[in-house]
Each structure stands twice: as structure tokens, then as C-alpha cells.
Motif scaffolding. Structure first.
Motif, PDB file in Angstrom:
ATOM      1  N   GLN A  55      69.935   7.834 124.697  1.00 37.50           N
ATOM      2  CA  GLN A  55      70.101   6.738 125.643  1.00 37.50           C
ATOM      3  C   GLN A  55      71.419   5.991 125.420  1.00 37.50           C
ATOM      4  N   ARG A  56      71.906   6.019 124.180  1.00 39.06           N
ATOM      5  CA  ARG A  56      73.168   5.342 123.883  1.00 39.06           C
ATOM      6  C   ARG A  56      74.374   6.055 124.482  1.00 39.06           C
ATOM      7  N   TRP A  57      74.175   7.283 124.956  1.00 38.69           N
ATOM      8  CA  TRP A  57      75.275   7.987 125.616  1.00 38.69           C
ATOM      9  C   TRP A  57      75.503   7.494 127.042  1.00 38.69           C
ATOM     10  N   LEU A  58      74.474   6.910 127.653  1.00 40.90           N
ATOM     11  CA  LEU A  58      74.510   6.618 129.082  1.00 40.90           C
ATOM     12  C   LEU A  58      75.706   5.754 129.509  1.00 40.90           C
ATOM     13  N   PRO A  59      76.081   4.702 128.783  1.00 41.86           N
ATOM     14  CA  PRO A  59      77.233   3.908 129.223  1.00 41.86           C
ATOM     15  C   PRO A  59      78.547   4.691 129.289  1.00 41.86           C
ATOM     16  N   TYR A  60      78.596   5.849 128.656  1.00 43.20           N
ATOM     17  CA  TYR A  60      79.814   6.658 128.659  1.00 43.20           C
ATOM     18  C   TYR A  60      79.767   7.772 129.711  1.00 43.20           C
ATOM     19  N   ASP A  93      79.460   7.459 133.085  1.00 41.65           N
ATOM     20  CA  ASP A  93      80.234   7.104 134.274  1.00 41.65           C
ATOM     21  C   ASP A  93      79.807   7.949 135.481  1.00 41.65           C
ATOM     22  N   ALA A 125      76.441   9.663 135.425  1.00 37.93           N
ATOM     23  CA  ALA A 125      75.294   8.818 135.094  1.00 37.93           C
ATOM     24  C   ALA A 125      74.031   9.237 135.845  1.00 37.93           C
ATOM     25  N   ARG A 131      70.773  10.449 133.864  1.00 31.17           N
ATOM     26  CA  ARG A 131      69.494   9.736 133.966  1.00 31.17           C
ATOM     27  C   ARG A 131      68.369  10.697 134.335  1.00 31.17           C
ATOM     28  N   TYR A 147      80.405  12.618 126.007  1.00 32.82           N
ATOM     29  CA  TYR A 147      80.147  11.341 125.337  1.00 32.82           C
ATOM     30  C   TYR A 147      81.114  11.118 124.178  1.00 32.82           C
ATOM     31  N   ARG A 157      84.768  10.507 125.434  1.00 27.84           N
ATOM     32  CA  ARG A 157      84.946   9.217 126.109  1.00 27.84           C
ATOM     33  C   ARG A 157      84.765   8.059 125.133  1.00 27.84           C
ATOM     34  N   LYS A 158      83.892   8.214 124.171  1.00 22.62           N
ATOM     35  CA  LYS A 158      83.718   7.179 123.162  1.00 22.62           C
ATOM     36  C   LYS A 158      85.000   7.001 122.353  1.00 22.62           C
TER      37      LYS A 158
END
Length: 296
Positions: free
Chosen positions: A138-143, A145, A148, A152, A260, A263-264
Motif C-alpha cells: 500500500q505504501r507504493w500507491l503514492p508513487y 501516479d 494508480a 488499486r 515504485y 520514482r521513490k
């Protein structure tokens, strides 16, 4: 580690056979040494491996004496704050460049383990649990874009599908095969997880051509997907088309990890980022969860 220290560890496991020699294993990827040794004794060869607390829990919970599809276990012991596993030496080759018959034996091993633990809830809290895995992903989701929406969809599918025993790091070099059977190694990330995890990891990175580390033809991948379905999922009454869509989402997750990480780190110049971003984009289109062409 010297031979006398290894001998002390074996004594703690009540496997007190004189050690004649020991050779450290090295990574198939880059040649770096593992904390794993092939030990020769008068009674034959065994393997000693330093393991994490999580991997010890996996072995103790799911197969304390080994199981079909895993090496035989001779002992577990703590030594100077570290945990060690002693198991059989299995003479075989990895699946990195292997034959159809070896792939079939590997799939048989995976299927037998997953059938034995299908929808097991009693041991769901051991090892690499669904809760740990899901929180991490779930912590990958903000990356994600532009990915997404499809990512999801993967998270929703991972939460929905039946769970069973999986090795969540089942890359082809973590399987050994010979003419009799196959064994699955490196169980640090083993636990009761969504059933496609292990198969998706095993198949996602195989490619045709001698330049690729994991070699797999399109025909072999199609064979593996069909064989797994026919010998496990058909009996679970999971429809074929549903299974194929699920596998696409789990393949996407494997590729999305590279997206991920890049992009991180804010480094989108690497060949792996471009390669696996494109794979994600293609899968999103096939799943009708498309991303704009060329989005980064």
C-alpha cells in the motif's frame, strides 16, 4: 565461519558428525557469498544456513521436518544470537535455464504445498503475513501516479482472492530440480498469502533469448499458467478467465515494484524503469485500466 564453529552449531542440533570440509555458496546473480555452506561429513553432504527470525518461524510453523516440495530438515538452533537451519543437500539445477520437464516438477512442488495449506487460517499469523505484505505494498500507491487506477485494482484483487502458503520471493533460482523432484528454497518471505503471489513471482521475469538471466519462452509461460490452473485451481472452481485476469494484476505488481523504486529515488533514467513501466502500461491496457501513452 570456521569448521570448529560449524561443528558446535551441529552439536546443538544433535547432529554430531565430524565435518570434513565446508564450501560457502555464492549468489547466482552476482557471485557474492551467502551465509550458506555445503558441509561434507562422513555420512554425506548437508547444508547449513544462517536464517532470520522470520524464516525460522516459517520452517517451525509450516514444515519443521520438511515437506514435499522443500528440503528435508535435520535441525534448527541458535548460536551467538543467530539462528541456523540444517537441511539436506539437494543436487539439482535452478530454473534459470531449464527444461519443460523440470518446470513441471517445480510446479508440482508448488501445487502440492499450496493444496495442503489452501485457505489455512490457523497459521495465517506466522512468517510473512498478508498484513505485513499488504501494508508494504500500500505504501507504493503514492508513487504510482498514472498507474494508480490499475495498481488499486491489484490491491483490491490481492485482498479478495483465496490465500494459501506462498514463497513471496519465488524467483527461478530459489527452486532446485533434478530428475526426481523439485524443492523450493529461501523461505524468509513465506506465509499464508494470496494464491497467485508465488506463481507470479516465478514467471514474471522470464524472457526469451540468451541475454536474459531468467530464460523462458512464451510457450513455456503459457504451459506453466495452464498446468497450474488444471492441477489446482480447476478443483477450486475458479473460472479460467477470472484466473487469467488475476494473474495479469499480479504480474503488474511484480513490474510495479521497479516503478515504485525508481520514482521513490527520483531516477527515471534506468533501463529497468523504462522496461517495467512499459510492461505495466501494456497490462493496464489489456485490463481496460489504461494509462496515457508515454506518461511517466
Amino acid at each position: 565461519m570456521d569448521l570448529s564453529e560449524m561443528q558446535n552449531i551441529l552439536r546443538k542440533m544433535e547432529f554430531d558428525r565430524p565435518i570434513r570440509s565446508a564450501v560457502q555458496f555464492c549468489s547466482e546473480e552476482d557471485g557474492s557469498p551467502y551465509d550458506v555452506w555445503k558441509i561434507e561429513t562422513d555420512a554425506g553432504a548437508v547444508v547449513l544456513k544462517k536464517i532470520s527470525l522470520q524464516e525460522r518461524e516459517v520452517w517451525q510453523t509450516f514444515f519443521p521436518h520438511g515437506a514435499p516440495g522443500t528440503p528435508k530438515v535435520y535441525g534448527l538452533a541458535a548460536h551467538e544470537g543467530q539462528d541456523y537451519l540444517l537441511m539436506e543437500f539437494f543436487a539439482g539445477e535452478t530454473l534459470s535455464q531449464s527444461s519443460r520437464s523440470h518446470w513441471q516438477r517445480a510446479l508440482d512442488a508448488l501445487i502440492a504445498l499450496q493444496r495442503a495449506f489452501w485457505e489455512n487460517t490457523e497459521q495465517a499469523g506466522a512468517g510473512w503475513t498478508f498484513e505485513k505484505k499488504f501494508a508494504s505494498e500500500q505504501r507504493w500507491l503514492p508513487y504510482m501516479d498514472d498507474l494508480a487506477e490499475v495498481y488499486r485494482a491489484y490491491l483490491a484483487e490481492a485482498a479478495r482472492v483465496p490465500r494459501t502458503l506462498c514463497n513471496d520471493d519465488l524467483l527461478p533460482f530459489n527452486v532446485l530440480v533434478n530428475e526426481e523432484r523439485a524443492v523450493i528454497l529461501d523461505w524468509e518471505y513465506g506465509g499464508i498469502l494470496p494464491y497467485p503471489c508465488a506463481l507470479a513471482r516465478l514467471l514474471a521475469f522470464g524472457e526469451e533469448g540468451t541475454d536474459f538471466f531468467f530464460q523462458m519462452t512464451r510457450a513455456d509461460r503459457e504451459f506453466a499458467l495452464r498446468y497450474y490452473y488444471d492441477h489446482l485451481l480447476r478443483e477450486k472452481n475458479i473460472p479460467w478467465e477470472e484466473y487469467l485476469r488475476t494473474m495479469k494484476l499480479f504480474f503488474l505488481k511484480e513490474y510495479a515494484e521497479w516503478v515504485y523504486l525508481a520514482r521513490k529515488e527520483k531516477d527515471l533514467t534506468g533501463a529497468n524503469y523504462r522496461k517495467y513501466y512499459e510492461k505495466c502500461r501494456i497490462l493496464a491496457g489489456e485490463l481496460s485500466l489504461s494509462t496515457p501513452r508515454g506518461s511517466q
